[in-house]
Design a protein around this motif. Structure first.
Motif, PDB file in Angstrom:
ATOM      1  N   ILE A  87      46.141  46.819  37.370  1.00 44.64           N
ATOM      2  CA  ILE A  87      46.112  46.617  38.823  1.00 44.64           C
ATOM      3  C   ILE A  87      47.521  46.402  39.353  1.00 44.64           C
ATOM      4  N   ASP A  88      48.337  45.614  38.644  1.00 46.84           N
ATOM      5  CA  ASP A  88      49.739  45.422  39.051  1.00 46.84           C
ATOM      6  C   ASP A  88      50.484  46.753  39.075  1.00 46.84           C
ATOM      7  N   TYR A  89      50.269  47.579  38.065  1.00 46.48           N
ATOM      8  CA  TYR A  89      50.905  48.888  37.997  1.00 46.48           C
ATOM      9  C   TYR A  89      50.491  49.749  39.201  1.00 46.48           C
ATOM     10  N   LEU A  90      49.202  49.773  39.477  1.00 49.72           N
ATOM     11  CA  LEU A  90      48.703  50.584  40.594  1.00 49.72           C
ATOM     12  C   LEU A  90      49.308  50.117  41.919  1.00 49.72           C
ATOM     13  N   ARG A  91      49.386  48.823  42.099  1.00 55.63           N
ATOM     14  CA  ARG A  91      49.975  48.294  43.339  1.00 55.63           C
ATOM     15  C   ARG A  91      51.443  48.682  43.465  1.00 55.63           C
ATOM     16  N   LYS A  92      52.189  48.529  42.372  1.00 53.75           N
ATOM     17  CA  LYS A  92      53.619  48.869  42.378  1.00 53.75           C
ATOM     18  C   LYS A  92      53.848  50.339  42.687  1.00 53.75           C
ATOM     19  N   HIS A  93      52.918  51.172  42.261  1.00 53.26           N
ATOM     20  CA  HIS A  93      53.061  52.612  42.465  1.00 53.26           C
ATOM     21  C   HIS A  93      52.261  53.118  43.658  1.00 53.26           C
ATOM     22  N   ASN A  96      45.801  53.667  45.277  1.00 54.34           N
ATOM     23  CA  ASN A  96      44.693  53.031  45.974  1.00 54.34           C
ATOM     24  C   ASN A  96      43.841  52.252  44.971  1.00 54.34           C
ATOM     25  N   VAL A  97      44.138  50.959  44.881  1.00 52.05           N
ATOM     26  CA  VAL A  97      43.446  50.081  43.933  1.00 52.05           C
ATOM     27  C   VAL A  97      41.954  50.054  44.243  1.00 52.05           C
ATOM     28  N   HIS A  98      41.599  50.030  45.532  1.00 56.59           N
ATOM     29  CA  HIS A  98      40.181  49.999  45.908  1.00 56.59           C
ATOM     30  C   HIS A  98      39.423  51.191  45.338  1.00 56.59           C
ATOM     31  N   SER A  99      39.996  52.369  45.433  1.00 59.58           N
ATOM     32  CA  SER A  99      39.267  53.542  44.953  1.00 59.58           C
ATOM     33  C   SER A  99      39.102  53.515  43.440  1.00 59.58           C
ATOM     34  N   ILE A 100      40.080  52.981  42.721  1.00 60.49           N
ATOM     35  CA  ILE A 100      39.977  52.878  41.263  1.00 60.49           C
ATOM     36  C   ILE A 100      38.855  51.910  40.894  1.00 60.49           C
ATOM     37  N   ILE A 101      38.834  50.746  41.527  1.00 59.14           N
ATOM     38  CA  ILE A 101      37.796  49.755  41.220  1.00 59.14           C
ATOM     39  C   ILE A 101      36.430  50.269  41.675  1.00 59.14           C
ATOM     40  N   THR A 102      36.384  50.941  42.806  1.00 55.57           N
ATOM     41  CA  THR A 102      35.126  51.525  43.276  1.00 55.57           C
ATOM     42  C   THR A 102      34.577  52.484  42.234  1.00 55.57           C
ATOM     43  N   GLU A 103      35.447  53.330  41.730  1.00 53.84           N
ATOM     44  CA  GLU A 103      35.035  54.298  40.713  1.00 53.84           C
ATOM     45  C   GLU A 103      34.508  53.582  39.464  1.00 53.84           C
ATOM     46  N   ALA A 122      26.441  58.487  46.378  1.00 58.18           N
ATOM     47  CA  ALA A 122      27.121  58.400  47.683  1.00 58.18           C
ATOM     48  C   ALA A 122      26.925  57.016  48.296  1.00 58.18           C
ATOM     49  N   MET A 123      25.703  56.480  48.174  1.00 61.96           N
ATOM     50  CA  MET A 123      25.405  55.152  48.694  1.00 61.96           C
ATOM     51  C   MET A 123      26.209  54.103  47.918  1.00 61.96           C
ATOM     52  N   SER A 124      26.279  54.235  46.612  1.00 60.40           N
ATOM     53  CA  SER A 124      27.038  53.304  45.780  1.00 60.40           C
ATOM     54  C   SER A 124      28.493  53.244  46.218  1.00 60.40           C
ATOM     55  N   GLU A 125      29.090  54.421  46.390  1.00 59.79           N
ATOM     56  CA  GLU A 125      30.502  54.460  46.759  1.00 59.79           C
ATOM     57  C   GLU A 125      30.733  53.900  48.155  1.00 59.79           C
ATOM     58  N   LYS A 126      29.828  54.189  49.082  1.00 61.59           N
ATOM     59  CA  LYS A 126      29.954  53.680  50.445  1.00 61.59           C
ATOM     60  C   LYS A 126      29.864  52.144  50.446  1.00 61.59           C
ATOM     61  N   ILE A 127      28.893  51.616  49.728  1.00 62.47           N
ATOM     62  CA  ILE A 127      28.705  50.163  49.639  1.00 62.47           C
ATOM     63  C   ILE A 127      29.931  49.520  49.000  1.00 62.47           C
ATOM     64  N   LEU A 128      30.361  50.067  47.885  1.00 57.91           N
ATOM     65  CA  LEU A 128      31.492  49.472  47.177  1.00 57.91           C
ATOM     66  C   LEU A 128      32.774  49.539  47.986  1.00 57.91           C
ATOM     67  N   MET A 141      37.065  41.182  39.548  1.00 59.32           N
ATOM     68  CA  MET A 141      37.171  41.074  38.103  1.00 59.32           C
ATOM     69  C   MET A 141      35.876  40.522  37.507  1.00 59.32           C
ATOM     70  N   LEU A 142      35.264  39.556  38.170  1.00 60.04           N
ATOM     71  CA  LEU A 142      33.990  39.013  37.684  1.00 60.04           C
ATOM     72  C   LEU A 142      32.926  40.105  37.591  1.00 60.04           C
ATOM     73  N   LEU A 143      32.827  40.923  38.636  1.00 63.63           N
ATOM     74  CA  LEU A 143      31.844  42.015  38.627  1.00 63.63           C
ATOM     75  C   LEU A 143      32.139  43.016  37.506  1.00 63.63           C
ATOM     76  N   LEU A 144      33.413  43.345  37.329  1.00 63.76           N
ATOM     77  CA  LEU A 144      33.771  44.275  36.251  1.00 63.76           C
ATOM     78  C   LEU A 144      33.429  43.683  34.888  1.00 63.76           C
ATOM     79  N   LEU A 145      33.785  42.417  34.687  1.00 62.87           N
ATOM     80  CA  LEU A 145      33.504  41.783  33.395  1.00 62.87           C
ATOM     81  C   LEU A 145      32.011  41.726  33.102  1.00 62.87           C
ATOM     82  N   LYS A 146      31.230  41.344  34.096  1.00 58.58           N
ATOM     83  CA  LYS A 146      29.792  41.154  33.884  1.00 58.58           C
ATOM     84  C   LYS A 146      29.030  42.479  33.825  1.00 58.58           C
ATOM     85  N   TYR A 147      29.257  43.350  34.790  1.00 61.16           N
ATOM     86  CA  TYR A 147      28.413  44.536  34.905  1.00 61.16           C
ATOM     87  C   TYR A 147      28.995  45.788  34.243  1.00 61.16           C
TER      88      TYR A 147
END
Length: 187
Positions: A87-93, A96-103, A122-128, A141-147
């Protein structure tokens, strides 16, 4: 089979923390190098950048081993280092951190939403996309770790130094946000 081969990851990390012996670090890297590279690549999608990030993760792991709590799972602790480094790398460069996490989370929305019907991609991506604009990095991070990573509550709790009830409450709130957005977009 040497003594090192008999140790699980938590045992290796503990011995490395206690002794600083490079053999324990080398074994941890041997076991996790491919996994670290694969995770880094899932964030940045570039071979060279992924390899650089893997090296950075390894350095951070070695430097932060003193912070590892032996009652936590090593894999959960390692994931938090990989996630924050990427995430730090993506921000520095300016990526779009949101799109990576959404994916990364889009496949898990169906598991998080309380519904019997199928949640479309499509609904998943819109919601996220909407949700991630309103969530803290910790909630993501909690959502990524758990799900996504399927780590246990206890491991998340120990790794993030939170109480079990705090982890459960934060996951519950994040799940409620996702459900609220799902039903809003369904109408």
């Amino acid at each position: 089979m040497t003594d090192i081969d008999k140790l699980d990851d938590e045992g290796l990390a503990l011995r490395l923390k206690e002794t600083g012996d490079q053999r324990y670090f080398a074994e941890l890297m041997r076991r996790h190098e491919r996994k670290i590279l694969k995770k880094c690549k899932s964030y940045v999608k570039q071979d060279e950048a992924s390899e650089d990030l893997m090296q950075e993760v390894m350095i951070k792991l070695f430097l932060r081993i003193k912070d590892f709590r032996s009652e936590a799972k090593f894999s959960t602790w390692l994931f938090t280092i990989i996630h924050s480094t990427c995430i730090d790398y993506l921000r520095k460069h300016k990526k779009n951190v949101h799109s990576i996490i959404t994916e990364k989370l889009s496949d898990e929305v169906a598991e998080i939403v309380d519904t019997e019907e199928e949640v479309t991609e499509a609904m998943s991506e819109k919601i996220l996309e909407e949700l991630l604009n309103h969530m803290t990095p910790e909630e993501k991070m909690l959502l990524l770790l758990k799900y996504k990573e399927k780590h246990q509550i206890k491991d998340i709790q120990l790794t993030l130094n939170l109480s079990e009830s705090a982890v459960k409450m934060r996951l519950k709130r994040a799940k409620e946000k996702i459900n609220k957005l799902y039903y809003k977009h369904r109408q």
